[in-house]
Motif scaffolding. Structure first.
Motif, PDB file in Angstrom:
ATOM      1  N   LEU A  51       0.909   4.074  -3.028  1.00 30.84           N
ATOM      2  CA  LEU A  51       0.757   5.515  -2.799  1.00 30.84           C
ATOM      3  C   LEU A  51       1.895   6.296  -3.432  1.00 30.84           C
ATOM      4  O   LEU A  51       1.682   7.374  -4.027  1.00 30.84           O
ATOM      5  CB  LEU A  51       0.683   5.803  -1.304  1.00 30.84           C
ATOM      6  CG  LEU A  51      -0.614   5.411  -0.599  1.00 30.84           C
ATOM      7  CD1 LEU A  51      -0.467   5.570   0.916  1.00 30.84           C
ATOM      8  CD2 LEU A  51      -1.779   6.255  -1.107  1.00 30.84           C
ATOM      9  N   SER A 111     -14.324  -4.658   2.943  1.00 31.23           N
ATOM     10  CA  SER A 111     -12.993  -5.152   3.313  1.00 31.23           C
ATOM     11  C   SER A 111     -13.176  -6.202   4.399  1.00 31.23           C
ATOM     12  O   SER A 111     -14.139  -6.159   5.174  1.00 31.23           O
ATOM     13  CB  SER A 111     -12.083  -4.022   3.795  1.00 31.23           C
ATOM     14  OG  SER A 111     -12.576  -3.427   4.976  1.00 31.23           O
ATOM     15  N   TYR A 163       4.664   4.452   6.082  1.00 32.05           N
ATOM     16  CA  TYR A 163       3.465   3.757   6.558  1.00 32.05           C
ATOM     17  C   TYR A 163       2.895   4.439   7.792  1.00 32.05           C
ATOM     18  O   TYR A 163       1.682   4.669   7.890  1.00 32.05           O
ATOM     19  CB  TYR A 163       3.790   2.292   6.862  1.00 32.05           C
ATOM     20  CG  TYR A 163       2.653   1.546   7.536  1.00 32.05           C
ATOM     21  CD1 TYR A 163       1.485   1.244   6.847  1.00 32.05           C
ATOM     22  CD2 TYR A 163       2.729   1.178   8.879  1.00 32.05           C
ATOM     23  CE1 TYR A 163       0.426   0.594   7.465  1.00 32.05           C
ATOM     24  CE2 TYR A 163       1.687   0.528   9.498  1.00 32.05           C
ATOM     25  CZ  TYR A 163       0.532   0.246   8.792  1.00 32.05           C
ATOM     26  OH  TYR A 163      -0.513  -0.389   9.420  1.00 32.05           O
ATOM     27  N   LEU A 213       0.829  -1.200   0.000  1.00 29.94           N
ATOM     28  CA  LEU A 213       0.000   0.000   0.000  1.00 29.94           C
ATOM     29  C   LEU A 213       0.867   1.255   0.000  1.00 29.94           C
ATOM     30  O   LEU A 213       0.576   2.224  -0.717  1.00 29.94           O
ATOM     31  CB  LEU A 213      -0.947  -0.015   1.205  1.00 29.94           C
ATOM     32  CG  LEU A 213      -1.913   1.167   1.332  1.00 29.94           C
ATOM     33  CD1 LEU A 213      -2.707   1.387   0.050  1.00 29.94           C
ATOM     34  CD2 LEU A 213      -2.859   0.945   2.507  1.00 29.94           C
ATOM     35  N   ALA A 253      -7.902   2.163   2.278  1.00 27.68           N
ATOM     36  CA  ALA A 253      -7.292   2.124   0.948  1.00 27.68           C
ATOM     37  C   ALA A 253      -8.329   2.223  -0.158  1.00 27.68           C
ATOM     38  O   ALA A 253      -8.157   2.977  -1.125  1.00 27.68           O
ATOM     39  CB  ALA A 253      -6.482   0.846   0.786  1.00 27.68           C
ATOM     40  N   LEU A 256      -7.581   6.147   0.093  1.00 27.45           N
ATOM     41  CA  LEU A 256      -6.166   6.417  -0.133  1.00 27.45           C
ATOM     42  C   LEU A 256      -5.781   6.199  -1.591  1.00 27.45           C
ATOM     43  O   LEU A 256      -4.966   6.946  -2.145  1.00 27.45           O
ATOM     44  CB  LEU A 256      -5.316   5.517   0.763  1.00 27.45           C
ATOM     45  CG  LEU A 256      -5.289   5.857   2.253  1.00 27.45           C
ATOM     46  CD1 LEU A 256      -4.691   4.695   3.051  1.00 27.45           C
ATOM     47  CD2 LEU A 256      -4.483   7.127   2.498  1.00 27.45           C
ATOM     48  N   LEU A 257      -6.335   5.178  -2.200  1.00 31.90           N
ATOM     49  CA  LEU A 257      -5.987   4.839  -3.573  1.00 31.90           C
ATOM     50  C   LEU A 257      -7.043   5.328  -4.547  1.00 31.90           C
ATOM     51  O   LEU A 257      -8.249   5.135  -4.330  1.00 31.90           O
ATOM     52  CB  LEU A 257      -5.820   3.333  -3.736  1.00 31.90           C
ATOM     53  CG  LEU A 257      -4.712   2.664  -2.930  1.00 31.90           C
ATOM     54  CD1 LEU A 257      -4.667   1.177  -3.243  1.00 31.90           C
ATOM     55  CD2 LEU A 257      -3.360   3.307  -3.179  1.00 31.90           C
ATOM     56  N   ALA A 263      -5.653   1.392  -7.639  1.00 37.51           N
ATOM     57  CA  ALA A 263      -6.095   0.124  -7.051  1.00 37.51           C
ATOM     58  C   ALA A 263      -6.230  -0.947  -8.122  1.00 37.51           C
ATOM     59  O   ALA A 263      -5.812  -2.104  -7.926  1.00 37.51           O
ATOM     60  CB  ALA A 263      -7.415   0.317  -6.313  1.00 37.51           C
ATOM     61  N   TYR A 296      -7.526  -1.780   4.777  1.00 39.63           N
ATOM     62  CA  TYR A 296      -8.066  -1.984   3.431  1.00 39.63           C
ATOM     63  C   TYR A 296      -9.315  -1.129   3.182  1.00 39.63           C
ATOM     64  O   TYR A 296      -9.545  -0.695   2.042  1.00 39.63           O
ATOM     65  CB  TYR A 296      -8.349  -3.463   3.192  1.00 39.63           C
ATOM     66  CG  TYR A 296      -7.083  -4.231   2.923  1.00 39.63           C
ATOM     67  CD1 TYR A 296      -6.394  -4.075   1.730  1.00 39.63           C
ATOM     68  CD2 TYR A 296      -6.543  -5.100   3.876  1.00 39.63           C
ATOM     69  CE1 TYR A 296      -5.216  -4.766   1.482  1.00 39.63           C
ATOM     70  CE2 TYR A 296      -5.359  -5.782   3.634  1.00 39.63           C
ATOM     71  CZ  TYR A 296      -4.704  -5.610   2.446  1.00 39.63           C
ATOM     72  OH  TYR A 296      -3.524  -6.278   2.197  1.00 39.63           O
ATOM     73  N   ILE A 326      -0.532   6.177   6.707  1.00 33.88           N
ATOM     74  CA  ILE A 326      -1.563   5.143   6.831  1.00 33.88           C
ATOM     75  C   ILE A 326      -1.907   4.835   8.289  1.00 33.88           C
ATOM     76  O   ILE A 326      -3.048   5.035   8.703  1.00 33.88           O
ATOM     77  CB  ILE A 326      -1.121   3.856   6.103  1.00 33.88           C
ATOM     78  CG1 ILE A 326      -0.827   4.166   4.628  1.00 33.88           C
ATOM     79  CG2 ILE A 326      -2.186   2.770   6.233  1.00 33.88           C
ATOM     80  CD1 ILE A 326      -0.117   3.059   3.877  1.00 33.88           C
TER      81      ILE A 326
END
Length: 377
Positions: free
Chosen positions: A72, A347, A174, A68, A272, A282-283, A288, A269, A178
Motif C-alpha cells: 500500500l 481467497s 496495518y 500488504l 486486498a 486495497l491493491l 498486486a 486477502y 487494513i
C-alpha cells in the motif's frame, strides 16, 4: 470428528474433504477453513476444539499483513522499491549493506537473516530490538546474489523502513488501513480484551517414522537455518511456543507474532485483491501483480529446499498446482496457509491449533485447495 460451520451451494465438496481429513487425524488439530469467492464468504468451517471465532497463533502467515502494508505504501508513492534501505534507515548501511534495495530486502536477498550471537528471548519478540541489532550485522551472503528465508526478522527490517519513512509503525498502518476498517480478526498486537478467545498452540506429535525423519534432517544450530531461526542462541525456546507468550502477542512481532483466525486471514486477502464490505480492492491490479511477480526462485540458502518468493509473499502458484499464477500470500509454521488467487477469483485461509508435521503449510492444504478449485469451476 464433527465439522461445524457453513458452505454456500456448490461448495459441499469442500466440507466433505475437510471432514475426510479430520476423520483420519489421530490428534485433533483444531482446524479452521475459510474461503471467499470475491467478496463473498462461501466456506466457513471449523473442527472440534475451536470455533470460527477462536484466535490462534498464525506464525509466518503474519508476514502477509506486513507485506500488504508495504504494498500500500509503495502504491501510494511513499516507499520506492528500488531505493536503498539505507536511504530510509542510514544505520543499515553498516558492514557493506549500503547498496541493498527495498526490493532486494523484500525478495529475501539481503542476507541479513539473523545475528552471529543470536537474539535474547526478549529481543526476538520485539521488532524494534531486532532491527537495532541487525543494523550492525554483516550479511551472511553477498546481497542480491542469492536468496534465503529471513524467517524471524523480515517483519522487523521492513517495519523499520516503514517507520523511518513515515514516522509511524507498521502496526499503526496495518490497524488504520487494513484491520480496523474491515473488522478483521488478524491482530498485530492482541489487545488484552481479546485474550479470552486465544488458544495456545499445541506441539507436534510425530509418529516414530516422522520423528526419525525430523532427526535425520536436523541441521547444526550454527547453520544458516539455525541462525535464521535463532536456534544457536542461549535460552532459545521451541518455535511452536512462540505465540504462546503474552509478550509476543502484545508486541505484534510482524514476522511470526500475529494472532488471528481463518476468517481474519481470508478476509484480509479478499480485501486486498477483490474488495470487501462494499469497498473496492486495497491493491490496484498492477501493484498486486508486481508484489506477486517471482523475484527469487531456486534453492533457498536457509532451508536448503526449492522455494519461490515475490516481494515478500510466497508465490503460491508454484507451491500448489491447483493455484493460479499471480496468487500471493504466506504460510505459517504450525500449518496455516492464506492467500489471494486473483485469476481464479478467491481467497483462502486455513489455520490449525496443533503444529503440523513437518512444519510450514500443512499437507492437507493440497487436497483442500483442489476441493475449493473444483467447487469454483
Amino acid at each position: 470428528m464433527a465439522v461445524h460451520g457453513t458452505v454456500a451451494a456448490g461448495f459441499e465438496g469442500v466440507r466433505e474433504e475437510f471432514a475426510t481429513f479430520l476423520a483420519g487425524e489421530e490428534h485433533a488439530p483444531g482446524a479452521q477453513l475459510v474461503v471467499h469467492r470475491g467478496a463473498e464468504r462461501v466456506v466457513d468451517l471449523w473442527s472440534e476444539g475451536v470455533t470460527g471465532e477462536t484466535l490462534l497463533g498464525v506464525f509466518s502467515s503474519t508476514k502477509g499483513a506486513a507485506y500488504l502494508v508495504t504494498a500500500l505504501l509503495v502504491q501510494d508513492g511513499v516507499l520506492e522499491l528500488d531505493r536503498t534501505v539505507a536511504s530510509y534507515w542510514p544505520d543499515f548501511a553498516a558492514e557493506g549493506k549500503g547498496g541493498i534495495t527495498l526490493r532486494e530486502l523484500l525478495a529475501h536477498r539481503a542476507g541479513v537473516i539473523g545475528l552471529d550471537a543470536g537474539f535474547t528471548p526478549d529481543e526476538v519478540g520485539d521488532d524494534r530490538a531486532i532491527a537495532a541489532r541487525l543494523a550492525g550485522q554483516r550479511p551472511f551472503w553477498q546481497p542480491g546474489r542469492f536468496f534465503g528465508y529471513h524467517g524471524l526478522v523480515i517483519g522487523a527490517l521492513v517495519g523499520e523502513v516503514v517507520l523511518r519513512a513515515t514516522g509511524r509503525t507498521l502496526r499503526e498502518w496495518y490497524e488504520e488501513r487494513i484491520r480496523a476498517p474491515y473488522g478483521l480478526d488478524l491482530w498485530l498486537g492482541l489487545p488484552e480484551s481479546e485474550e479470552p478467545r486465544f488458544l495456545t498452540t499445541l506441539p507436534m506429535l510425530p509418529t516414530p517414522e516422522q520423528r526419525a525423519e525430523l532427526d535425520a534432517a536436523e541441521a547444526s544450530p550454527y547453520s544458516l537455518g539455525g541462525i535464521a531461526f535463532n536456534v544457536h542462541a542461549p535460552g532459545n525456546g521451541e518455535l511452536y511456543d512462540f505465540p504462546n507468550s503474552r509478550t509476543v502477542r502484545a508486541n505484534g512481532q510482524a514476522s511470526a507474532g500475529g494472532i488471528g483466525s481463518a476468517r481474519g486471514l481470508a478476509g484480509m486477502y479478499a480485501a486486498a485483491a477483490f474488495g470487501l464490505d462494499g469497498r473496492g480492492p486495497l491493491l490496484k491490479p498492477d501493484t498486486a501483480a508486481e508484489f506477486a511477480r517471482i523475484h527469487s526462485e531456486g534453492k533457498d540458502l536457509v532451508s536448503g529446499q526449492p522455494q519461490a518468493f515475490g516481494l515478500g509473499f510466497h508465490t503460491y502458484g508454484l507451491h500448489y498446482r491447483s493455484v493460479g499464477a499471480g496468487a500471493f500470500g504466506h504460510s505459517g509454521a504450525a500449518g496455516s496457509a492464506a492467500f489471494a488467487d486473483p485469476r481464479q477469483g478467491y481467497s483462502y485461509a486455513y489455520t490449525r491449533r496443533r503444529y503440523a508435521f513437518p512444519g510450514g503449510s500443512a499437507p492437507e492444504n493440497t487436497r483442500l485447495l483442489w476441493a475449493v478449485v473444483r467447487a469454483l469451476r
